[in-house]
Each structure stands twice: as C-alpha cells, then as structure tokens.
Design a protein around this motif. Structure first.
Motif, mmCIF file in Angstrom:
data_model
loop_
_atom_site.group_PDB
_atom_site.id
_atom_site.type_symbol
_atom_site.label_atom_id
_atom_site.label_comp_id
_atom_site.label_asym_id
_atom_site.label_seq_id
_atom_site.Cartn_x
_atom_site.Cartn_y
_atom_site.Cartn_z
ATOM 1 N N PHE A 149 0.798 -1.221 0.000
ATOM 2 C CA PHE A 149 0.000 0.000 0.000
ATOM 3 C C PHE A 149 0.832 1.273 0.000
ATOM 4 O O PHE A 149 0.425 2.286 -0.559
ATOM 5 C CB PHE A 149 -0.896 0.049 1.247
ATOM 6 C CG PHE A 149 -1.926 -1.026 1.307
ATOM 7 C CD1 PHE A 149 -3.046 -0.976 0.509
ATOM 8 C CD2 PHE A 149 -1.778 -2.091 2.176
ATOM 9 C CE1 PHE A 149 -4.021 -1.958 0.573
ATOM 10 C CE2 PHE A 149 -2.737 -3.080 2.248
ATOM 11 C CZ PHE A 149 -3.865 -3.013 1.441
ATOM 12 N N ASN A 184 2.913 8.133 -2.189
ATOM 13 C CA ASN A 184 1.721 8.392 -1.374
ATOM 14 C C ASN A 184 2.044 8.567 0.112
ATOM 15 O O ASN A 184 1.192 8.346 0.973
ATOM 16 C CB ASN A 184 0.677 7.269 -1.568
ATOM 17 C CG ASN A 184 1.144 5.917 -1.040
ATOM 18 O OD1 ASN A 184 2.149 5.792 -0.354
ATOM 19 N ND2 ASN A 184 0.393 4.881 -1.383
ATOM 20 N N HIS A 222 -0.261 10.105 2.528
ATOM 21 C CA HIS A 222 -1.481 9.373 2.849
ATOM 22 C C HIS A 222 -1.227 8.182 3.778
ATOM 23 O O HIS A 222 -2.180 7.483 4.145
ATOM 24 C CB HIS A 222 -2.148 8.855 1.566
ATOM 25 C CG HIS A 222 -2.631 9.933 0.654
ATOM 26 N ND1 HIS A 222 -1.863 10.446 -0.363
ATOM 27 C CD2 HIS A 222 -3.813 10.593 0.594
ATOM 28 C CE1 HIS A 222 -2.549 11.371 -1.017
ATOM 29 N NE2 HIS A 222 -3.725 11.479 -0.457
ATOM 30 N N TRP A 223 0.017 7.950 4.159
ATOM 31 C CA TRP A 223 0.318 6.780 4.974
ATOM 32 C C TRP A 223 -0.542 6.687 6.230
ATOM 33 O O TRP A 223 -1.080 5.613 6.530
ATOM 34 C CB TRP A 223 1.799 6.748 5.332
ATOM 35 C CG TRP A 223 2.704 6.326 4.213
ATOM 36 C CD1 TRP A 223 2.389 6.255 2.875
ATOM 37 C CD2 TRP A 223 4.066 5.918 4.319
ATOM 38 N NE1 TRP A 223 3.470 5.834 2.150
ATOM 39 C CE2 TRP A 223 4.524 5.619 3.000
ATOM 40 C CE3 TRP A 223 4.950 5.778 5.377
ATOM 41 C CZ2 TRP A 223 5.811 5.185 2.746
ATOM 42 C CZ3 TRP A 223 6.250 5.356 5.123
ATOM 43 C CH2 TRP A 223 6.680 5.048 3.827
ATOM 44 N N ILE A 277 -4.045 5.458 5.333
ATOM 45 C CA ILE A 277 -4.047 4.090 4.822
ATOM 46 C C ILE A 277 -3.836 3.092 5.963
ATOM 47 O O ILE A 277 -4.509 2.055 6.045
ATOM 48 C CB ILE A 277 -2.972 3.913 3.730
ATOM 49 C CG1 ILE A 277 -3.325 4.756 2.497
ATOM 50 C CG2 ILE A 277 -2.819 2.442 3.348
ATOM 51 C CD1 ILE A 277 -2.240 4.799 1.438
ATOM 52 N N TYR A 316 -8.951 8.378 -2.103
ATOM 53 C CA TYR A 316 -7.623 7.860 -2.442
ATOM 54 C C TYR A 316 -7.310 6.617 -1.606
ATOM 55 O O TYR A 316 -6.805 5.612 -2.129
ATOM 56 C CB TYR A 316 -6.551 8.920 -2.196
ATOM 57 C CG TYR A 316 -5.168 8.451 -2.573
ATOM 58 C CD1 TYR A 316 -4.663 8.672 -3.852
ATOM 59 C CD2 TYR A 316 -4.365 7.760 -1.657
ATOM 60 C CE1 TYR A 316 -3.400 8.212 -4.208
ATOM 61 C CE2 TYR A 316 -3.109 7.298 -2.005
ATOM 62 C CZ TYR A 316 -2.630 7.530 -3.287
ATOM 63 O OH TYR A 316 -1.391 7.058 -3.629
ATOM 64 N N VAL A 317 -7.598 6.677 -0.316
ATOM 65 C CA VAL A 317 -7.328 5.550 0.579
ATOM 66 C C VAL A 317 -8.113 4.322 0.144
ATOM 67 O O VAL A 317 -7.572 3.208 0.059
ATOM 68 C CB VAL A 317 -7.687 5.930 2.029
ATOM 69 C CG1 VAL A 317 -7.606 4.702 2.944
ATOM 70 C CG2 VAL A 317 -6.755 7.024 2.538
ATOM 71 N N GLU A 324 -9.450 3.658 -2.823
ATOM 72 C CA GLU A 324 -9.001 3.166 -4.125
ATOM 73 C C GLU A 324 -7.690 2.397 -3.997
ATOM 74 O O GLU A 324 -7.478 1.390 -4.685
ATOM 75 C CB GLU A 324 -8.834 4.328 -5.094
ATOM 76 C CG GLU A 324 -8.589 3.916 -6.536
ATOM 77 C CD GLU A 324 -9.701 3.057 -7.116
ATOM 78 O OE1 GLU A 324 -9.387 2.170 -7.946
ATOM 79 O OE2 GLU A 324 -10.873 3.249 -6.746
ATOM 80 N N SER A 325 -6.812 2.833 -3.104
ATOM 81 C CA SER A 325 -5.552 2.119 -2.878
ATOM 82 C C SER A 325 -5.818 0.704 -2.381
ATOM 83 O O SER A 325 -5.165 -0.259 -2.801
ATOM 84 C CB SER A 325 -4.697 2.874 -1.856
ATOM 85 O OG SER A 325 -4.293 4.131 -2.354
ATOM 86 N N GLN A 374 -7.343 -1.413 -5.278
ATOM 87 C CA GLN A 374 -6.319 -1.749 -6.262
ATOM 88 C C GLN A 374 -5.387 -2.843 -5.746
ATOM 89 O O GLN A 374 -4.974 -3.728 -6.508
ATOM 90 C CB GLN A 374 -5.525 -0.496 -6.633
ATOM 91 C CG GLN A 374 -6.297 0.478 -7.505
ATOM 92 C CD GLN A 374 -5.484 1.721 -7.828
ATOM 93 O OE1 GLN A 374 -4.353 1.887 -7.365
ATOM 94 N NE2 GLN A 374 -6.050 2.602 -8.633
ATOM 95 N N ALA A 375 -5.053 -2.787 -4.455
ATOM 96 C CA ALA A 375 -4.186 -3.815 -3.881
ATOM 97 C C ALA A 375 -4.875 -5.170 -3.900
ATOM 98 O O ALA A 375 -4.258 -6.199 -4.208
ATOM 99 C CB ALA A 375 -3.793 -3.431 -2.459
#
Length: 219
Positions: free
Chosen positions: A84, A89, A92-93, A96, A167-168, A170-171, A174-175
C-alpha cells in the motif's frame, strides 16, 4: 486465528522499520481502536511484538467478544506495508494505516459472525474462489470475512479520512485486485467497487457493523 488485510503477496516495494517506525503504527492503531471501541462488546487491546506470521498487522477475535490487535515487527512481515505504501503516497500513509487497522477490528465486530453465517456469495464471486483448496478448507468463509472487514475499512475511511478518503479506498481496492492471483479468497475488489458506487452513509444510530451488513446485502 490471525486475519490480515496485508496478506502475503509478491512483486511489491518493501517498507522497513526505519521508513515506517513501529511506534507510528502503534499510535495510529491506538487512535483507531479508541474511535471504534463503542462498536465492541469489550475494550480491544493492542500488542506490539515480533511474530513469525508474514504480515505486519492482524487481529485475534475471540468468541466472547475479546479483540486483540497485533502489530507485528518481524522485518519480513513489515515489508508487506509496501503493498500500500510508497514514496508517492507518503502523505497518505497515516490514513491508509488507519483504514488497515479498522479492517482488522472489523473481524472482531459481533456482526462479522452473523454476516459470515447468513450472507450468500453470488454465483460470479463464488466461481472465483471455489477452486482454492490450497488456501484453506473454507475459502468461501474466508472471503466473506474479508469482504465484511474491507467494508468496515471503507466506512471508516469515508467517515474519518476527509478529502483523502477516496484515495485511501481506491488504494485498498487496487491492492486487492493486483494481488488476486496470490490471494483469491481475499479478492473483494469487484464487490468493493460496487459498494463505493452506492451511498455508504450510516442511517440514524446504525453501528458500523450493522451498516456494513445492510450495504453488502443490498448489492
């Protein structure tokens, strides 16, 4: 039994304890646990330790409602954050990681058990997991556990990540999709994409767990 959002995968960038100190993850985890404590039958607890499991974050959910969140500082496991987190990013850590903690706590929600017992996986999704014997004797059960916990993570991000929520989320999706070949029982991406197209606002005094069941049942 440990349940992990950050399950084993290949082909990702590694994160080490210098880039992401354990105390940073611990602090975020404690904040999320405090926010979600009202969802639990008993107050959750946190352990920071080195374990042999290949993943850096997990939870032990007990039948009596006890929930233990585990931050695993094993260096090999810690590298899994690279699924992630990356330099692009970094800002955004925290969000996330917070969503990842919410996922783990979702496994401890009382509604998780009822969802797994009563939810029927649709035919398309079932075909994707029915031939995964090497991933355990009950792949459908694992899939439902992960789907519920992922939904909790999405609800948490929607309510707490502010402008970074999309964004979080979608990450995470996607993962799930990227590593579906390694984690077929964890590939909830299709259902999550359908979920976020809907209004995920909680209704009235609805708990997060009840909201997760309602939203998933309506898909």
């Amino acid at each position: 039994m440990l349940s992990f959002l950050l399950s084993l995968g290949l082909g990702f960038g590694s994160i080490n304890l210098t880039q992401l100190p354990a105390h940073q993850v611990e602090q975020i985890a404690r904040e999320v646990m405090t926010e979600l404590e009202a969802e639990m039958r008993t107050k959750p607890s946190l352990i920071v330790t080195e374990r042999p499991e290949p993943t850096p974050l997990g939870a032990l959910a007990y039948a009596n409602g006890k929930c233990v969140v585990i931050v695993n500082t094993n260096e090999t496991a810690w590298a899994q954050w690279g699924r992630f987190l990356n330099e692009n990013n970094r800002s955004h850590w925290p969000q996330i990681i917070a969503a990842s903690v919410a996922h783990e706590m979702g496994h401890c929600f009382r509604e998780s058990r009822s969802f797994v017992a009563n939810y029927e996986v649709n035919e398309d999704e079932f075909r994707g997991i029915q031939n995964t014997g090497s991933f355990g004797s009950k792949p459908e059960m694992v899939y439902k556990q992960e789907l519920f916990a992922d939904t909790v993570a999405i609800l948490y991000a929607k309510e707490n990540a502010g402008s970074d929520a999309d964004y979080v989320i979608e990450s995470m999706i996607q993962a799930r999709e990227k590593f579906s070949a390694n984690d077929p029982t964890h590939n909830t991406s299709r259902m999550l994409s359908r979920l976020i197209a809907k209004d995920t606002t909680r209704q009235g005094n609805e708990t997060m767990g009840v909201a997760a069941i309602r939203l998933l049942s309506a898909l």
